[in-house]
Design a protein around this motif. Structure first.
Motif, mmCIF file in Angstrom:
data_model
loop_
_atom_site.group_PDB
_atom_site.id
_atom_site.type_symbol
_atom_site.label_atom_id
_atom_site.label_comp_id
_atom_site.label_asym_id
_atom_site.label_seq_id
_atom_site.Cartn_x
_atom_site.Cartn_y
_atom_site.Cartn_z
ATOM 1 N N PRO A 1 0.821 -1.226 0.000
ATOM 2 C CA PRO A 1 0.000 0.000 0.000
ATOM 3 C C PRO A 1 0.852 1.272 0.000
ATOM 4 N N PRO A 2 0.296 2.379 -0.508
ATOM 5 C CA PRO A 2 1.044 3.635 -0.519
ATOM 6 C C PRO A 2 1.234 4.169 0.907
ATOM 7 N N ASP A 3 2.220 5.044 1.047
ATOM 8 C CA ASP A 3 2.546 5.601 2.352
ATOM 9 C C ASP A 3 1.582 6.737 2.701
ATOM 10 N N VAL A 4 0.618 6.456 3.590
ATOM 11 C CA VAL A 4 -0.304 7.497 4.049
ATOM 12 C C VAL A 4 -0.466 7.378 5.565
ATOM 13 N N ASP A 5 -0.908 8.455 6.204
ATOM 14 C CA ASP A 5 -1.115 8.420 7.650
ATOM 15 C C ASP A 5 -2.489 7.881 8.018
ATOM 16 N N ARG A 6 -3.462 8.118 7.130
ATOM 17 C CA ARG A 6 -4.809 7.604 7.380
ATOM 18 C C ARG A 6 -5.439 7.167 6.083
ATOM 19 N N ASP A 7 -6.278 6.164 6.206
ATOM 20 C CA ASP A 7 -6.960 5.612 5.045
ATOM 21 C C ASP A 7 -8.434 5.560 5.428
ATOM 22 N N GLU A 8 -9.243 6.408 4.817
ATOM 23 C CA GLU A 8 -10.627 6.592 5.250
ATOM 24 C C GLU A 8 -11.598 6.414 4.096
ATOM 25 N N VAL A 9 -12.687 5.740 4.391
ATOM 26 C CA VAL A 9 -13.784 5.658 3.431
ATOM 27 C C VAL A 9 -14.767 6.795 3.691
ATOM 28 N N LEU A 10 -15.202 7.461 2.645
ATOM 29 C CA LEU A 10 -16.316 8.417 2.747
ATOM 30 C C LEU A 10 -17.455 7.857 1.912
ATOM 31 N N PHE A 11 -18.403 7.253 2.584
ATOM 32 C CA PHE A 11 -19.502 6.540 1.936
ATOM 33 C C PHE A 11 -20.677 7.507 1.828
ATOM 34 N N LEU A 12 -20.921 7.983 0.618
ATOM 35 C CA LEU A 12 -21.877 9.070 0.399
ATOM 36 C C LEU A 12 -23.210 8.537 -0.096
ATOM 37 N N ARG A 13 -24.260 9.067 0.459
ATOM 38 C CA ARG A 13 -25.574 8.689 -0.052
ATOM 39 C C ARG A 13 -26.619 9.703 0.406
ATOM 40 N N ASP A 14 -27.804 9.586 -0.140
ATOM 41 C CA ASP A 14 -28.894 10.420 0.358
ATOM 42 C C ASP A 14 -30.037 9.532 0.829
ATOM 43 N N TRP A 15 -30.953 10.152 1.574
ATOM 44 C CA TRP A 15 -32.112 9.469 2.130
ATOM 45 C C TRP A 15 -33.331 10.335 1.868
ATOM 46 N N ARG A 16 -34.446 9.715 1.623
ATOM 47 C CA ARG A 16 -35.695 10.467 1.540
ATOM 48 C C ARG A 16 -36.500 10.136 2.792
ATOM 49 N N LEU A 17 -36.520 11.099 3.708
ATOM 50 C CA LEU A 17 -37.185 10.884 4.997
ATOM 51 C C LEU A 17 -38.494 11.667 5.056
ATOM 52 N N VAL A 18 -39.524 11.003 5.601
ATOM 53 C CA VAL A 18 -40.844 11.634 5.746
ATOM 54 C C VAL A 18 -41.447 11.233 7.095
ATOM 55 N N ASP A 19 -42.381 12.004 7.576
ATOM 56 C CA ASP A 19 -43.279 11.649 8.722
ATOM 57 C C ASP A 19 -42.617 11.230 10.018
ATOM 58 N N PRO A 20 -41.760 11.827 10.677
ATOM 59 C CA PRO A 20 -40.827 12.805 10.147
ATOM 60 C C PRO A 20 -39.496 12.155 9.770
ATOM 61 N N ALA A 21 -39.251 10.919 10.229
ATOM 62 C CA ALA A 21 -37.912 10.360 10.001
ATOM 63 C C ALA A 21 -37.966 8.934 9.473
ATOM 64 N N ASN A 22 -39.022 8.612 8.751
ATOM 65 C CA ASN A 22 -39.096 7.276 8.135
ATOM 66 C C ASN A 22 -38.627 7.340 6.694
ATOM 67 N N VAL A 23 -38.022 6.257 6.232
ATOM 68 C CA VAL A 23 -37.664 6.182 4.818
ATOM 69 C C VAL A 23 -38.969 6.202 4.019
ATOM 70 N N SER A 24 -39.069 7.157 3.125
ATOM 71 C CA SER A 24 -40.294 7.308 2.358
ATOM 72 C C SER A 24 -40.560 6.047 1.541
ATOM 73 N N PRO A 25 -41.764 5.485 1.661
ATOM 74 C CA PRO A 25 -42.031 4.206 0.993
ATOM 75 C C PRO A 25 -42.438 4.337 -0.480
ATOM 76 N N ASP A 26 -42.250 5.499 -1.085
ATOM 77 C CA ASP A 26 -42.678 5.652 -2.495
ATOM 78 C C ASP A 26 -41.590 5.151 -3.449
ATOM 79 N N PHE A 27 -41.223 3.873 -3.283
ATOM 80 C CA PHE A 27 -40.104 3.328 -4.063
ATOM 81 C C PHE A 27 -40.435 3.208 -5.555
#
Ligand code: C2O
Ligand code: CU
Length: 457
Positions: free
Chosen positions: A149-175
């Motif tokens: 592996p390359p020489d680095v001090d930290r190796d971090e994943v940034l896992f990006l995504r979005d959520w559609r939340l409704v009523d008030p914090a449920n995953v919106s079921p309009d799939f």
């Protein structure tokens, strides 16, 4: 409740947390319901579906060239599978329900075993009823570590995504929201990076970070930039670039990844950021508070990573077969007609079936493969986007390479973002026998027509 991007930021909900890392050679991953605090404190927790109790699921760390085994146990109320996005696995391990394996029923299990040939940043996700299962949380990061592996001090994943939340914090079921399907897909009202906490990271000035950005959204394209960090893009979709690329603006379509190696150059006390710069507004996705340096700054040039075996496969462009793929349909350029489940139908009839897009006139999965290739063949696919929306075309089981209009070769990837009106061509060496899906990774588009498959024999 509708959270603005600014509120999300203000709550710190987009902060950074590295999930537990998992190194065992054999392990069990249980797909099961769970809960996570996504919405700001004071609002209820969100019921989600998880791998191993968390979303994203555990960060799986595999070793390049070393066998990996994982037992999936399904404790969900419906059938599922796991797909190893971007990894050249044997076909039977690819996790596509109905094409490469049977669905794993509730209460049942499936043993996945393969040896990852290429190092890099990948991810895993459910591959059944995908809009719903990914929207509910069934995905996680997967890293295949280099032997050197390359020489680095930290190796971090940034896992990006979005959520559609409704009523008030449920995953919106309009799939199966038809408006989403026919437009840019299911876009959320809440963006997260890794798990959701108010945690913030601090990092000594001049540290060298490897940041592994993964776009795990069902449909959203991320437009990213960094500040207070200087370095380069060293890999895309797991594959090292020959010469590290300047960072600038990074467009990541659903399914795509980028590895950055950066030095923290912001002054002590300030923040270095990875930010979403969609439409010219800047929202921090990951913030690193800079602390006193613990070392001198390294020489600023970032050495390239060693190429992967996938990149040694010969692409004989002159001898290659060329098969264009025209994408049609969607809002503003509605389908006039298409073939769906063996029947020729007009656009209106297709819409009643929730189908809005076609690939070369075929709407959704055909019974017979789009193409049959013999192992060793090189295929060139010009993707012609005749729609009014971008599409993130993803091929299973192989990596392809972009072919520019002047005939030169570009980056290796497994998912290519094709803008409206664009033609982007890829070439790949079909060397992995089996049935391989080719689809738009905007999963709402995939569900409403943009999926086909090829067979390599
Ligand atoms: Cu990321 Cu068909 O998958
Ligand atoms: Cu699409």
């Amino acid at each position: 409740m509708r959270l603005t991007r600014r509120q999300m930021l203000a709550t710190g909900a987009a902060a950074l947390l590295v999930p537990g890392r998992s190194r065992a050679a054999t392990q069990t991953l249980v797909a099961k319901p769970g809960e996570v605090q996504l919405a700001p404190v004071g609002l209820p927790a969100t019921p989600v579906w998880t791998f191993g109790g968390t979303t994203p699921g555990p960060e799986l760390r595999l070793q390049q060239g070393k066998p990996f085994e994982l037992m999936l146990d399904n404790a969900l109320p419906e059938a599922t599978t796991v797909h190893w996005h971007g990894i050249r696995v044997p076909n039977a391990m690819d996790g596509v329900a109905g094409l490469t394996q049977d669905p794993v029923l509730p209460g049942a299990g499936f043993r996945y075993a393969f040896t990852p040939p290429d190092a890099g940043t990948y991810w895993y996700h459910a591959h059944m009823n995908s809009v719903e299962q990914l929207s509910r949380g069934l995905s996680g990061p997967l890293v295949v570590e280099e032997t050197d592996p390359p020489d680095v001090d930290r190796d971090e994943v940034l896992f990006l995504r979005d959520w559609r939340l409704v009523d008030p914090a449920n995953v919106s079921p309009d799939f199966d929201n038809h408006h989403d399907m026919a437009h840019a897909g299911r876009l959320g009202n809440f963006v997260t990076v890794n798990a959701m906490t108010e945690q913030r990271q601090s990092v000594p000035r001049y540290s060298r970070l490897r940041l592994r950005l993964i776009n795990a959204a069902t449909d959203r394209v991320f437009e990213l930039a960094t500040s207070g960090l200087s370095g380069a893009i060293v890999a895309v979709d797991g594959m090292p670039v020959e010469a590290p690329l300047p960072i600038g603006q990074i467009f990541l379509g659903p399914g795509q990844r980028a590895d950055l190696i950066v030095d923290v150059t912001a002054p002590e006390g300030e923040d270095a950021l990875v930010a979403d710069v969609f439409r010219g507004e800047t929202f921090a996705l990951a913030s690193f508070t800079v602390t006193a340096p613990e070392r001198e700054r390294r020489a600023p040039d970032i050495p390239p990573l060693a190429q992967n075996p996938a990149q040694a496969l010969a692409l004989d462009l002159d001898a290659a077969r060329i098969e264009p793929m025209e994408m049609q349909g969607g809002a503003m350029r509605g389908l006039r007609s298409g073939t769906y489940q063996g029947e020729q139908m007009d656009g209106r009839a297709l819409a009643t079936k929730g189908q809005y897009w076609s690939l070369n006139g075929q709407v959704n999965m055909p019974d017979a493969p789009w193409l049959t290739l013999s192992a060793g063949e090189t295929l060139r696919i010009p993707f012609i986007n005749a729609t009014a929306f971008p599409h993130a075309m993803h091929l299973h089981g192989h990596h392809f390479r972009e072919v520019y209009q002047n005939g030169t070769l570009g980056l290796w990837r497994d998912t290519i973002l094709v803008d409206p009106g664009q033609v982007r061509e890829v070439a790949f060496h079909a060397d992995n026998p089996g049935r391989w899906l080719l689809h738009c990774h905007m999963l709402s588009h995939r569900m409403s027509g943009m999926a086909t498959w090829i067979e390599v024999i």
